[in-house]
Design an enzyme around this catalytic site. Structure first.
Site, short mmCIF file in Angstrom:
data_model
loop_
_atom_site.label_atom_id
_atom_site.label_comp_id
_atom_site.label_asym_id
_atom_site.label_seq_id
_atom_site.Cartn_x
_atom_site.Cartn_y
_atom_site.Cartn_z
N ARG A 21 53.07 19.96 13.01
CA ARG A 21 51.89 19.14 13.27
C ARG A 21 52.15 18.02 14.29
O ARG A 21 51.24 17.35 14.74
CB ARG A 21 51.35 18.57 11.94
CG ARG A 21 50.67 19.62 11.09
CD ARG A 21 50.53 19.20 9.63
NE ARG A 21 51.75 19.45 8.87
CZ ARG A 21 51.89 19.20 7.55
NH1 ARG A 21 50.89 18.68 6.87
NH2 ARG A 21 53.03 19.46 6.94
N LYS A 28 61.34 16.76 13.53
CA LYS A 28 60.51 15.68 12.99
C LYS A 28 61.34 14.54 12.42
O LYS A 28 61.04 13.37 12.65
CB LYS A 28 59.58 16.25 11.91
CG LYS A 28 58.72 15.18 11.26
CD LYS A 28 57.59 15.75 10.44
CE LYS A 28 58.02 16.18 9.07
NZ LYS A 28 56.85 16.50 8.22
N GLY A 146 49.86 17.58 -1.98
CA GLY A 146 49.78 18.44 -3.15
C GLY A 146 49.23 17.64 -4.33
O GLY A 146 49.50 16.46 -4.47
N ALA A 386 70.78 -21.52 43.92
CA ALA A 386 69.71 -20.52 44.02
C ALA A 386 70.08 -19.44 45.03
O ALA A 386 70.63 -19.72 46.09
CB ALA A 386 68.41 -21.20 44.45
N TYR A 393 79.98 -4.43 44.45
CA TYR A 393 80.05 -2.97 44.60
C TYR A 393 80.24 -2.62 46.07
O TYR A 393 79.47 -3.08 46.93
CB TYR A 393 78.72 -2.38 44.08
CG TYR A 393 78.66 -0.88 44.03
CD1 TYR A 393 79.68 -0.14 43.44
CD2 TYR A 393 77.57 -0.21 44.57
CE1 TYR A 393 79.60 1.24 43.39
CE2 TYR A 393 77.48 1.17 44.51
CZ TYR A 393 78.50 1.90 43.92
OH TYR A 393 78.42 3.26 43.86
N ALA A 429 76.18 -24.04 51.43
CA ALA A 429 75.00 -23.17 51.31
C ALA A 429 74.98 -22.15 52.43
O ALA A 429 75.44 -22.40 53.54
CB ALA A 429 73.73 -24.02 51.36
C1 UD1 Z 1 55.15 18.57 0.70
C2 UD1 Z 1 54.76 19.07 -0.69
C3 UD1 Z 1 53.45 18.41 -1.14
C4 UD1 Z 1 53.60 16.90 -1.10
C5 UD1 Z 1 54.09 16.43 0.26
C6 UD1 Z 1 54.46 14.96 0.17
C7 UD1 Z 1 55.60 21.36 -0.76
C8 UD1 Z 1 55.26 22.78 -0.72
N1 UD1 Z 1 54.61 20.51 -0.64
O1 UD1 Z 1 54.11 19.01 1.58
O2 UD1 Z 1 53.13 18.84 -2.45
O3 UD1 Z 1 52.37 16.30 -1.43
O4 UD1 Z 1 55.27 17.14 0.67
O5 UD1 Z 1 54.69 14.43 1.44
O6 UD1 Z 1 56.77 21.01 -0.92
N2 UD1 Z 1 61.36 21.24 4.91
C9 UD1 Z 1 62.54 21.95 4.93
N3 UD1 Z 1 62.51 23.31 5.01
C10 UD1 Z 1 61.33 23.98 5.07
C11 UD1 Z 1 60.12 23.26 5.04
C12 UD1 Z 1 60.17 21.88 4.95
O7 UD1 Z 1 63.62 21.37 4.89
O8 UD1 Z 1 61.38 25.22 5.15
C13 UD1 Z 1 61.41 19.77 4.83
C14 UD1 Z 1 60.69 19.10 5.99
O9 UD1 Z 1 61.59 18.83 7.05
C15 UD1 Z 1 60.16 17.84 5.35
C16 UD1 Z 1 60.00 18.18 3.90
O10 UD1 Z 1 60.74 19.36 3.67
O11 UD1 Z 1 61.06 16.78 5.47
C17 UD1 Z 1 58.54 18.41 3.52
O12 UD1 Z 1 58.01 19.47 4.29
P1 UD1 Z 1 56.53 19.42 4.82
O13 UD1 Z 1 56.26 20.67 5.54
O14 UD1 Z 1 56.26 18.15 5.53
O15 UD1 Z 1 55.71 19.45 3.43
P2 UD1 Z 1 54.22 18.98 3.20
O16 UD1 Z 1 53.32 20.02 3.72
O17 UD1 Z 1 54.03 17.60 3.70
CA CA Z 2 55.27 16.22 4.83
#
Ligand code: UD1
Ligand code: CA
Length: 468
Positions: A21, A28, A146, A386, A393, A429
């Site tokens: 996003r 990110k 969520g 001044a 260099y 000067a």
């Molecule tokens: C997630 C939660 C959601 C919660 C929200 C809070 C899930 C499915 N959903 O949603 O319930 O309200 O966070 O902010 O967990 N990441 C990985 N590997 C992956 C996918 C993501 O390491 O395959 C990491 C991302 O880098 C990030 C974190 O997990 O730091 C959350 O992932 P993101 O895709 O932002 O989850 P949300 O859709 O925000």
């Molecule tokens: Ca998130």
């Protein structure tokens, strides 16, 4: 480190997501919040509860994330990232190695999270004797978070906004993406996750429903300040979160006795140290590992990075300071540029349109106007007139200039380095100085002035004669 009275927690921080996003090439979790990567803020909160070991799940742009956080934990590569549940699956071996240590799982995109909230989560988890405890928040606008689905007050499962029914979308209690798990029960259900949802991903959130379904008790701790768990998914959210952190830092400084004239236009980074009775004027940026000592004034319209402003010193309007030190009672600006490794000695003065690079100005020395001083060591009480320029260099190499105590450099002098001007020497000067000047001498390096008396009248008469 906080006293968490819940010993032996380990942690997995999720940092593998692509951050779709944001539409950015950069991972990110590397996007900066007040100059430090988002993940740095999260790791500090996790570090505050002494979680050990700490695994960081990386995937998208894994090399950059690992390089930025080398030595901060063990890295687990999740490739390709197939969801938050899949990320914890990738760390399975590490987690299983410490079956008795409660596992903290923290999303890497919650930069406002603070240690005490994690300590509170661990405490509630221990007291409640639950298999899993999550951090929740009640939001006026739960948006894309969520939802925490309860039945008779008991947490049953989490449903992602994308997969929620119309009724579920009305739930205002959201999942913050911060959890404590008992390792055994978690590992029992972790491999049972199915990617059957709107995103075809393995959701960690489904673990909650699986554990509850197996008869496990799930706890939830509501955060007092919902701002703390804001997740960052877009640049708009990054800016909003940065603004909140900025306000948090400024409020703490003001409470500690720092005068911030206009918080709305003042930016202070998380690693900046400002002492009581310092004055920060509007439109000032204090960044990196900067320190501002008591009684100092900085700004307005000034940026200070990785530098120290000493007690009672002044950095006036429109200055840029990089990796430099301004000692006690010194004055810099307006419109001065201190480039790395410069030092302005006690009560010394650097005035308008003066640039310093790797230059040390001794105690009480002055360079009040329009100068470039590079690779120079300038002794105490020296006066730099001044328009003085160090020619440091030669097109291939940089050379040093040394000006000893009390020397007087006349205006518009060019000092061709390498060069030493001895103690108390004078330079006339307009001189171009190419050879060392001994202590106490006067050096002139300019054409002798010629005066032609009556020349203007003679010229005019000659012109009139030609016309006639
Ligand atoms: C997630 C939660 C959601 C919660 C929200 C809070 C899930 C499915 N959903 O949603 O319930 O309200 O966070 O902010 O967990 N990441 C990985 N590997 C992956 C996918 C993501 O390491 O395959 C990491 C991302 O880098 C990030 C974190 O997990 O730091 C959350 O992932 P993101 O895709 O932002 O989850 P949300 O859709 O925000
Ligand atoms: Ca998130």
């Amino acid at each position: 480190m906080l006293d968490v009275s819940s010993p032996g927690a380990q942690a997995v921080v999720l940092a593998a997501g692509r951050g779709t996003r944001m539409r950015s090439a950069r991972a990110k979790v590397l996007q900066p919040v007040l100059g430090a990567p988002m993940l740095e803020h999260v790791l500090r909160a996790v570090g505050a509860v002494g979680a050990d070991p700490l695994a960081i799940v990386v995937g998208h742009d894994a090399e950059s994330v690992q390089a930025a956080f080398a030595g901060r934990g063990t890295f687990v590569v999740q490739e390709p990232p197939l969801g938050t549940g899949h990320a914890v699956q990738a760390a399975r071996e590490r987690v299983a190695a410490h079956p008795d240590r409660t596992l903290l799982v923290v999303n890497g995109d919650v930069p406002l999270l603070q240690g005490p909230t994690l300590a509170g989560l661990l405490e509630a988890h221990r007291q409640g004797g639950t298999v899993a405890t999550l951090v929740s928040a009640v939001l006026a606008d739960p948006g894309s978070y969520g939802r925490v689905v309860r039945d008779g007050g008991v947490v049953r499962r989490i449903v992602e906004a994308r997969d929620a029914s119309k009724d579920e979308l009305q739930i205002r209690e959201i999942n913050a993406g911060i959890y404590a798990f008992e390792v055994g029960p978690l590992l029992d259900v972790l491999d049972g996750l199915q990617p059957q949802n709107a995103q075809d991903e393995y959701y960690l959130t489904d673990v909650v429903g699986l554990l509850a379904g197996a008869g496990g008790r799930i706890g939830a701790v509501k955060v007092e300040d919902p701002q703390e768990i804001l997740g960052v998914n877009t640049f708009a959210e990054l800016a909003a979160v940065s603004g909140l952190l900025r306000q948090r830092i400024l409020a703490a400084l003001m409470a500690a006795g720092v005068q911030i004239e206009d918080p709305a236009t003042t930016h202070v980074g998380p690693d900046v140290w400002v002492e009581p009775d310092a004055v920060i004027r509007p439109f000032t940026f204090l960044e990196g590992r900067t320190a501002v000592r008591t009684g100092a004034t900085v700004g307005p319209f000034t940026r200070v990075f990785d530098s120290e402003v000493g007690p009672g010193a002044q950095v006036l309007d429109h200055c840029l300071l990089l990796e430099s030190v301004v000692e006690a009672g010194a004055s810099v600006g307006p419109f001065a540029h201190l480039r790395p490794q410069s030092r302005v000695g006690p009560r010394a003065k650097v005035g308008n349109f003066v640039e310093l690079k790797k230059t040390h100005l001794g105690e009480g020395a002055k360079a009040p106007h329009l100068s470039y001083l590079g690779d120079a060591t300038i002794g105490p009480r020296v006066n730099v007139g001044a328009g003085t320029i160090t020619c440091n260099y030669d097109g291939t190499e940089k050379h040093p200039t040394r000006i000893e105590a009390g020397a007087f450099i006349g205006s518009d002098t060019t000092l061709v380095a390498p060069l030493t001007v001895g103690e108390g020497a004078y330079i006339a000067a307009g001189s171009a100085i190419t050879a060392d000047v001994p202590a106490g001498a006067l050096a002139l390096g300019r054409a002798r002035q010629v005066v032609k008396e009556g020349w203007a009248d003679r010229r005019r008469r000659a012109k009139e004669a030609r016309k006639a």
